[in-house]
Design a protein around this motif. Structure first.
Motif, short mmCIF file in Angstrom:
data_model
loop_
_atom_site.label_atom_id
_atom_site.label_comp_id
_atom_site.label_asym_id
_atom_site.label_seq_id
_atom_site.Cartn_x
_atom_site.Cartn_y
_atom_site.Cartn_z
N ARG A 1 0.34 12.08 6.67
CA ARG A 1 0.02 13.46 6.07
C ARG A 1 -0.82 13.45 5.01
N PRO A 2 -2.02 14.41 4.77
CA PRO A 2 -2.76 14.38 3.61
C PRO A 2 -2.16 14.66 2.42
N GLY A 3 -2.17 13.50 1.32
CA GLY A 3 -1.45 13.61 0.07
C GLY A 3 -0.07 12.89 0.11
N ASP A 4 0.30 12.45 1.12
CA ASP A 4 1.71 11.88 1.28
C ASP A 4 1.81 10.51 0.77
N GLY A 5 0.75 10.03 0.13
CA GLY A 5 0.66 8.43 -0.50
C GLY A 5 0.39 7.45 0.32
N ARG A 6 -0.10 7.56 1.53
CA ARG A 6 -0.19 6.69 2.55
C ARG A 6 -1.68 6.19 2.63
N ALA A 7 -2.42 7.16 2.20
CA ALA A 7 -3.79 6.80 2.70
C ALA A 7 -4.85 7.50 1.56
N PRO A 8 -5.72 6.96 1.12
CA PRO A 8 -6.71 7.66 0.14
C PRO A 8 -7.26 9.04 0.70
N GLU A 9 -7.64 9.88 -0.17
CA GLU A 9 -8.19 11.12 0.10
C GLU A 9 -9.39 11.10 1.22
N GLY A 10 -9.27 11.96 2.49
CA GLY A 10 -10.25 11.69 3.55
C GLY A 10 -9.86 10.81 4.64
N ARG A 11 -8.66 10.27 4.48
CA ARG A 11 -8.25 8.98 5.19
C ARG A 11 -6.86 9.08 5.85
N ALA A 12 -6.65 8.42 6.69
CA ALA A 12 -5.25 8.37 7.33
C ALA A 12 -4.71 6.93 7.85
N THR A 13 -3.54 7.00 7.81
CA THR A 13 -2.83 6.08 8.67
C THR A 13 -2.51 6.47 10.10
N ILE A 14 -2.48 5.15 11.10
CA ILE A 14 -1.85 5.49 12.30
C ILE A 14 -1.03 4.22 12.39
N VAL A 15 0.12 4.74 12.73
CA VAL A 15 1.10 3.29 12.90
C VAL A 15 1.78 3.60 14.43
N ALA A 16 1.39 2.46 15.47
CA ALA A 16 1.65 2.87 16.82
C ALA A 16 2.56 1.65 17.33
N SER A 17 3.47 1.77 17.81
CA SER A 17 4.35 0.85 18.38
C SER A 17 4.83 0.91 19.79
N SER A 18 4.95 -0.12 20.42
CA SER A 18 5.38 -0.31 21.87
C SER A 18 6.66 -1.18 21.85
N PHE A 19 7.85 -1.16 22.72
CA PHE A 19 8.57 -2.07 22.93
C PHE A 19 8.12 -3.01 23.81
N THR A 20 8.31 -4.46 23.65
CA THR A 20 7.89 -5.40 24.31
C THR A 20 9.13 -6.47 24.63
N ASN A 21 8.83 -7.18 25.66
CA ASN A 21 9.92 -8.26 25.90
C ASN A 21 9.83 -9.48 24.73
N LEU A 22 10.49 -10.13 24.37
CA LEU A 22 10.71 -10.99 23.23
C LEU A 22 10.15 -12.55 23.96
N ALA A 23 10.52 -12.89 24.98
CA ALA A 23 10.30 -14.08 25.57
C ALA A 23 8.65 -14.58 25.68
N PRO A 24 7.99 -13.51 26.26
CA PRO A 24 6.55 -13.93 26.62
C PRO A 24 5.73 -14.02 24.99
N TRP A 25 6.13 -13.74 24.03
CA TRP A 25 5.43 -14.02 22.77
C TRP A 25 5.77 -15.35 22.37
N TRP A 26 6.70 -16.10 22.55
CA TRP A 26 7.37 -17.49 22.24
C TRP A 26 6.77 -18.35 23.19
N GLN A 27 6.46 -17.92 24.56
CA GLN A 27 5.85 -18.82 25.48
C GLN A 27 4.49 -18.88 25.71
N ALA A 28 3.95 -18.01 24.97
CA ALA A 28 2.33 -17.71 25.28
C ALA A 28 1.56 -18.98 24.84
N GLY A 29 0.73 -19.34 25.73
CA GLY A 29 0.05 -20.77 25.66
C GLY A 29 -1.17 -20.25 24.82
#
Length: 509
Positions: free
Chosen positions: A377-405
């Motif tokens: 939100r504007p003024g909530d301390g997460r971004a400079p004036e005129g800017r913003a943050t977007i944090v987007a998360s998705s659930f994912t299976n664990l195993a492929p990330w450890w097995q990825a070539g």
């Protein structure tokens, strides 16, 4: 304030997440000699933050419950004599976009507005929502009386018995029920051929919301857990957006801990929990800067770790039955998280602080088919004036990330896919993108040390919720488990409640 006796008052806390810090601060307030060790460089665990190019990003958790009078954080901050962190209610708590729809389902904080919204969005579903309220009210009153679940000693059982009232009996017939079963009994589950209309919209909405809260879909979520999770967004409860960042919680708890004589040592990993003859005796600590190790003696060890991590730390001292139960658990959930620092022009007008998108009815609620998005939100301390943050998360299976070539290529593919999907709502042209960073299960494993980088606890199935879950009191005397693997589940409010329970148990030990 009462002081602990000199005998049996040495406490080591493993992990400086919100659960560990809360237990540590409360115990230090009661006069215990408390030392907290965490392998990370910043306290807070999945509720911590990091800074990049003037932006402050919440690592995982982005909203908090329990700040209202009587709420768990209100209780804890009052006991610690700390001011409550500045926060604004999330209203709506979330705006949920189903595939192909431009009008979201808004989860309003006002109960009447939310009732009108759900009746408009899901005609004929009111019997389900009324049942949730019928189960929520006695469940909430029961929880406010501080039961210990599951009980593992006569003292625990007494606390549970004291919390029971006649109205609690209303919940008993649903002890073994899931949300999916209730929907089918009411004829509200829809079917595979009713997309995108019909009752499958309700089932899909519940799948999305419950995946956030319980880590599993409606078909698996215990209905008694769902009744609370689905009702917590409305007043007099509600979710809040903290001013500054989620780090405010851990910073405040750390301040109280140090003020009352406790010690927090970051960049110090616990390599082993020692126990002999069924009783904890201490931990082996490693200073990660120097490689020096030593054994820190303890009368009590509070482990703010996953139950899988706890078994690993105990090694051969782990009771066989406890080990078998932990090893039999289904694989936990992982998260792919995209952190964007953007120009404010990228954010649509009247954008809610929290959004949830499902992009296709055909895909799973994972692997970038769904994104949960938090916007500063504007003024909530997460971004400079005129800017913003977007944090987007998705659930994912664990195993492929450890097995990825080719891990980096896989990470980039997920990043590009998430940006492409987000671009259907946000204006993410190159000139609006200032910073792009992503986290995977490997990232969470590195910075939180959680088993395989899992997030969000065990999943609130019938066999892992409430009386059937993992207890705070472990089979090893003096060893306690706090966090999202224990009752009442994940989220900052849940892990704070587990910490409060452990403190009461230690005092009665």
């Amino acid at each position: 304030m009462g002081r602990a006796s000199s005998s049996g008052n040495r406490v080591v806390v493993v992990g400086a997440g919100i659960g560990g810090l809360t237990a540590a601060a409360l115990l230090a307030r009661r006069g215990y000699a408390v030392r907290v060790f965490d392998q990370a460089r910043v306290a807070g665990g999945c509720a911590s933050t990091f800074k990049r190019r003037g932006f402050t990003f919440d690592v995982g958790a982005t909203q908090v419950a329990g700040l209202e009078p009587g709420g768990i954080h209100h209780q804890i901050f009052g006991e610690l004599e700390l001011p409550l962190p500045a926060a604004t209610p999330c209203d709506p708590a979330c705006a949920v976009f189903l595939p192909g729809e431009t009008e979201p389902i808004r989860v309003w904080r006002d109960p009447a507005a939310w009732q009108a919204e759900r009746q408009r969005q899901f005609p004929g579903s009111e019997p389900f929502w009324q049942l949730m309220q019928t189960l929520f009210q006695p469940s909430w009153r029961f929880q406010s009386r501080q039961p210990v679940l599951p009980p593992r000693s006569p003292w625990d059982l007494w606390q549970l018995t004291q919390a029971l009232r006649p109205d609690t009996l209303a919940t008993v017939p649903y002890t073994f029920s899931t949300v999916g079963q209730i929907l089918r009994q009411m004829g509200l589950a829809g079917d595979a051929h009713s997309y995108p209309s019909g009752n499958c919209r309700l089932k899909t909405f519940l799948d999305l919301q419950l995946k956030l809260y319980s880590q599993v879909s409606a078909d698996e979520t215990a209905v008694l857990y769902a009744a609370t999770a689905l009702s917590m967004s409305q007043a007099p409860q509600g979710l809040c957006h903290l001013q500054g960042s989620m780090q405010v919680l851990s910073d405040s708890l750390e301040k109280a801990l140090v003020r009352d004589g406790g010690l927090l040592q970051l960049n110090h990993g616990v390599r082993q929990i020692h126990a002999a003859q069924g009783r904890v005796s201490g931990v082996t600590v490693e200073d990660q800067s120097t490689g020096k190790t030593w054994v820190e003696p303890a009368d009590h060890v509070v482990a703010n770790v996953t139950v899988q991590n706890l078994v690993q730390l105990l090694g051969d001292s782990a009771p066989r039955g406890y080990r078998r139960r932990a090893e039999a658990l289904p694989s936990g959930s992982g998260a792919f998280v995209l952190y964007l620092g953007v120009e404010a022009a990228a954010i649509p007008a009247d954008c809610p602080p929290h959004l949830q998108f499902l992009y296709s009815y055909d895909g799973p609620i994972a692997e970038n088919n769904t994104l949960f998005v938090s916007v500063s939100r504007p003024g909530d301390g997460r971004a400079p004036e005129g800017r913003a943050t977007i944090v987007a998360s998705s659930f994912t299976n664990l195993a492929p990330w450890w097995q990825a070539g080719n891990y980096e290529a896989m990470k980039q593919t997920y990043t590009d896919g998430a940006i492409q999907r987000l671009s259907s709502y946000f204006d993410l042209r190159a000139e609006h993108l200032i910073h792009i960073e992503a986290a995977t299960p490997r990232t969470f494993a590195r910075f939180t040390a959680r088993d395989q980088g899992s997030v969000g606890g065990l999943g609130m199935r019938v066999n892992t919720f409430g009386p059937f879950g993992f207890a705070n009191r472990t089979p090893v005397a003096g060893l306690w488990l706090v966090g999202d693997c224990t009752h009442p589940g994940e989220g900052t409010a849940g892990v704070s409640y587990s910490a409060q329970t452990v403190v009461r148990q230690i005092e009665a030990f």
